[in-house]
Design an enzyme around this catalytic site. Structure first.
Site, short mmCIF file in Angstrom:
data_model
loop_
_atom_site.label_atom_id
_atom_site.label_comp_id
_atom_site.label_asym_id
_atom_site.label_seq_id
_atom_site.Cartn_x
_atom_site.Cartn_y
_atom_site.Cartn_z
N TYR A 161 9.81 6.84 -5.08
CA TYR A 161 10.43 8.17 -5.14
C TYR A 161 10.97 8.54 -3.74
O TYR A 161 12.12 8.95 -3.59
CB TYR A 161 9.41 9.21 -5.61
CG TYR A 161 9.94 10.63 -5.60
CD1 TYR A 161 10.63 11.14 -6.70
CD2 TYR A 161 9.77 11.45 -4.49
CE1 TYR A 161 11.13 12.43 -6.69
CE2 TYR A 161 10.27 12.74 -4.46
CZ TYR A 161 10.95 13.23 -5.57
OH TYR A 161 11.45 14.50 -5.55
N GLU A 188 -0.06 10.61 16.15
CA GLU A 188 -1.32 10.92 15.45
C GLU A 188 -1.25 10.41 14.02
O GLU A 188 -0.16 10.14 13.52
CB GLU A 188 -1.57 12.44 15.49
CG GLU A 188 -0.43 13.25 14.93
CD GLU A 188 -0.39 14.72 15.37
OE1 GLU A 188 -0.51 14.99 16.57
OE2 GLU A 188 -0.22 15.56 14.49
N LYS A 193 -0.98 10.29 10.01
CA LYS A 193 -0.40 11.16 8.99
C LYS A 193 -1.38 11.13 7.81
O LYS A 193 -1.55 10.10 7.16
CB LYS A 193 0.98 10.66 8.57
CG LYS A 193 1.66 11.56 7.56
CD LYS A 193 3.13 11.18 7.39
CE LYS A 193 3.90 12.17 6.56
NZ LYS A 193 3.44 12.30 5.20
N CYS A 202 -19.39 -15.45 -21.34
CA CYS A 202 -19.59 -16.79 -21.88
C CYS A 202 -21.10 -17.01 -21.98
O CYS A 202 -21.84 -16.72 -21.03
CB CYS A 202 -18.98 -17.81 -20.91
SG CYS A 202 -19.51 -19.48 -21.23
S1 IVH Z 1 3.49 17.63 11.45
C1 IVH Z 1 7.64 19.99 10.42
N1 IVH Z 1 1.38 16.12 11.51
O1 IVH Z 1 3.10 15.39 6.28
C2 IVH Z 1 6.51 19.34 9.78
N2 IVH Z 1 2.30 16.62 9.38
O2 IVH Z 1 5.92 14.83 5.40
C3 IVH Z 1 5.51 18.99 10.80
N3 IVH Z 1 1.07 15.62 7.51
O3 IVH Z 1 4.07 18.58 5.33
C4 IVH Z 1 4.43 18.26 10.19
N4 IVH Z 1 -0.46 14.63 8.71
O4 IVH Z 1 1.60 18.02 5.16
C5 IVH Z 1 2.29 16.71 10.72
N5 IVH Z 1 -0.50 14.77 11.75
C6 IVH Z 1 0.39 15.37 10.97
C7 IVH Z 1 0.36 15.27 9.56
C8 IVH Z 1 1.35 15.89 8.81
C9 IVH Z 1 -0.02 14.86 7.48
C10 IVH Z 1 1.87 16.05 6.32
C11 IVH Z 1 2.18 17.51 6.31
C12 IVH Z 1 3.67 17.59 6.20
C13 IVH Z 1 4.03 16.25 5.69
C14 IVH Z 1 5.42 15.88 6.12
#
Ligand code: IVH
Length: 686
Positions: A45, A125, A127, A438
């Protein structure tokens, strides 16, 4: 479609593709949000979405207000109150590889008018794959919490978020920092992989619908109209940024995260302040390779320009800021087709249906087979040969089929029937619960699997004895039971195809090494008592201290041990009641197998009792796994990384960065000889 291909499209072709993508994305949105029956994986997606974003960027004249790119995420549900975010909660652009991260770095320099050899400082950092959430604190007090919703308006989940233990109800006081009049803390609501598993087990036990992954479980748990249900689910909150802040100010993103930690939050970790994009890429690779060791599901890293003054200069598009990007990990789910189904006979005789797939790359590995677990699962999913399915691969785990795309059926699919005879020896099969087994105790397939398990790293750790060799040894009649492995001679092995003098000698050496001083729990795990995995084996070794005592244990005695239920207790008693099993065990001892049985008092006195030990570098006298298991047997804990909590570091040859870190922190270190001496002092003959 790659960017390169996109550039080659004519204006007309691009317009057509944009329209096609919109229709596709709208359709998949409907399947996901309304029907709750996605047909493609999240990554697939994302791929469509990303293609649309890029094409629209190339041809902004074709962007229409109803394009799916113009709205971010799901609109809020009506049952919850609405919260308008002071600053929109945007999403992130994706980079799928090193080159795309470098493109991001180059774009930033271009926009800022810097030379290409300039260096930008970034914070990298993890995600976290959860649900984004904004929490507002007024005068340091928890006031309002909302989901991201469509980025502009989210759902009011204030009572639900209040139940998350890691969300402070009051910000901690920080020296030399006033309490901010208002601070909007943004972060991810998460459920750990462990809690997700526990929750699903519980839901399944109650006959309720389970969640597909920890993210869905976190979302389902947070978006509950009854916050009492949220409170029963173990959710966590990890902060990664802020919205509006009044009363204090920040210059750097790293400062934001540090301050949030001081206020009492968990902030995104591990993070690294990177001097340039090369350091970011290093971090990207490191986190991807360590992905499975995290408590939470990660789907990439996030890279942010550290200097927040630059954020304003860089600005944002409608969807995402230009000062940040997500470095996505390779997808772990893909769709493919089932070409056939084969039956695999395991070491306990269990027959597992295995799907033969049209080969597909999943997180960097070509997958052509995936487990279908058992025939109840086949029935439940109504999976058929010829079906299009979603396959998933995570770390070392066997690839599995997670869902069937029923809309792709043509009518030619063939149902998967359980076997009526063992596919290897032709004996009868019986159904026990969800499994077919078996009945032939000497079915060669069972012995091959049992041997592979017996020799495996976490069991007896026989170096050089893998699947192929096990198969050959059984096929040629050299191994008729597990004990035969200890009676093999070099001449026997030399007869096997693919073995020469040196490799045969190596295998003999590996077998001889493996029979010395085997920790009891490893042996219990290795001999393949049904239902006894590593954890139970440790429990048993700990409680009984010797094989002799365990063999005499009654069903009732076993049941008294916490963590051992009726099924495991029965398996153990039945295993040791079987004459044949005792004969094989005795035959192993006759061949010189020596167990290392440790008594509780010995464990308490051992130099490793209660200590956290870290290994770095290669050991020459034993494998790392064997060394770890000695430490654990003697009451220690083995960790993979050095921290202030580490008590001892064992330094082998060519130690890595853990060695430097241990030096810096002044942690006690020993070399291999000293380590062996410590083991000997605890009674291990090494
Ligand atoms: S910064 C402007 N930092 O990823 C948006 N997002 O695809 C700045 N997320 O909506 C986001 N870990 O829910 C940021 N260390 C991290 C993150 C993070 C997960 C998620 C967040 C965001 C989405 C973006």
């Amino acid at each position: 479609m790659t960017r390169k291909k996109m550039r080659k499209l004519s204006r007309e072709e691009a317009k057509k593709r944009i329209e096609e993508l919109r229709e596709l994305i709208n359709y998949h949105n409907y399947r996901y949000y309304v029907l709750n029956e996605p047909e493609i994986t999240d990554d697939e997606y994302d791929e469509l979405f990303r293609e649309l974003v890029e094409l629209e960027e190339m041809y902004p004249e074709f962007v229409t207000p109803d394009s799916p790119t113009q709205r971010v995420g799901a609109p809020p549900r009506k049952e919850f109150g609405e919260v308008r975010h002071s600053i929109p909660m945007l999403s992130l652009q994706d980079a799928r590889n090193d080159d795309e991260l470098r493109d991001f770095d180059a774009r930033i320099k271009r926009v800022l008018g810097l030379p290409m050899n300039a260096e930008i400082e970034y914070v990298a950092e993890p995600k976290f794959d959860g649900l984004s959430c904004e929490i507002v604190y007024v005068d340091g007090k928890y006031t309002l919490a909302s989901t991201r919703g469509d980025g502009i308006v989210g759902e009011d989940v204030t009572p639900n978020v209040r139940t998350i233990k890691t969300v402070p109800m009051r910000l901690l006081k920080v020296q030399d920092l006033p309490v901010p009049e208002r601070i909007e803390v943004r972060g991810e609501v998460l459920m750990s992989k462990k809690d997700f598993q526990k929750l699903n087990e519980e839901l399944a036990r109650r006959g309720e619908k389970t969640f597909a992954n920890p993210r869905n479980a976190a979302a389902g748990s947070l978006r509950q109209l009854d916050p009492n249900i949220t409170a029963q689910r173990r959710l966590d909150f990890i902060a990664w940024g802020v919205g509006v802040v009044e009363g204090i100010s920040f210059k750097k993103h790293s400062e934001v995260l540090e301050t949030l930690e001081k206020f009492g939050f968990k902030a995104a970790k591990p993070r690294r302040i990177c001097k340039n994009i090369d350091e970011v890429i290093e971090f990207y690779h490191r986190i991807e390779s360590e992905r499975d060791s995290f408590d939470y599901e990660l789907d990439g890293i996030v890279v942010k320009v550290n200097d927040m003054e630059l954020w304003e200069r860089l600005g944002s598009t409608a969807r995402s800021p230009r000062w940040a990007i997500a470095g996505k990990f390779k997808p772990r789910q893909r769709t493919t087709k089932i070409l056939d189904v084969v039956y695999q006979v395991g070491r306990t005789g269990t027959i597992t249906p295995v799907a033969v797939l049209e080969p597909v790359e999943v997180s960097g590995v070509i997958v052509s087979r995936a487990t279908l677990h058992n025939f109840d699962y086949v029935k439940l999913m109504d999976v058929r040969v010829g079906d299009t399915v979603v396959v998933q691969r995570a770390g070392d785990v066997i690839p599995e089929i997670v869902s069937v795309v029923k809309d792709k059926r043509t009518g030619k699919e063939r149902p998967i029937e359980p076997p009526t005879r063992c596919p290897v020896c032709g004996a009868d099969v019986v159904k026990e619960g969800a499994y077919y087994r078996c009945v032939n105790i000497s079915c060669p397939a069972k012995l091959v699997q049992a041997l592979i398990h017996f020799a495996s790293r976490r069991a007896m750790d026989i170096e050089g004895l893998g699947g192929k060799t096990a198969q050959l040894l059984v096929e040629r009649g050299l191994v008729k039971d597990l004990a035969d492995i200890f009676y093999l001679k070099k001449e026997d092995i030399l007869k096997l195809p693919g073995f020469a003098d040196k490799s045969a000698q190596n295998l003999i050496d590996g077998i001889n090494r493996a029979k010395q001083d085997v920790p009891l729990h490893r042996f219990l795990y290795a001999i393949g008592i049904p239902n006894v995995g590593e954890f139970t084996a440790k429990l048993l070794a700990d409680k009984f201290g010797s094989l002799e005592k365990l063999m005499k244990a009654t069903y009732d005695q076993l049941l008294q041990i916490e963590g051992i239920g009726p099924e495991i207790a029965r398996s153990i008693v039945e295993f040791f009641k079987e004459k044949r099993n005792i004969e094989v065990i005795n035959k192993m001892f006759k061949a010189g197998l020596k167990l290392k049985e440790v008594r509780k008092e010995e464990v308490q006195k051992s130099p490793f009792a209660g200590k956290t030990v870290v290994f770095t570098g290669a050991l020459s006298s034993m494998t790392r796994d064997r060394a770890k298991s000695y430490v654990e047997m003697l009451g220690g804990r083995v960790s993979n990384s050095v921290s202030r909590k580490t008590d001892l570091v064992v330094v082998g040859e060519n130690p890595g960065s853990k060695y430097q870190k241990a030096m810096r922190l002044g942690i006690k270190m020993v070399n291999e000889d000293e380590f062996l001496e410590m083991l000997r002092s605890a009674g291990v003959e090494v």
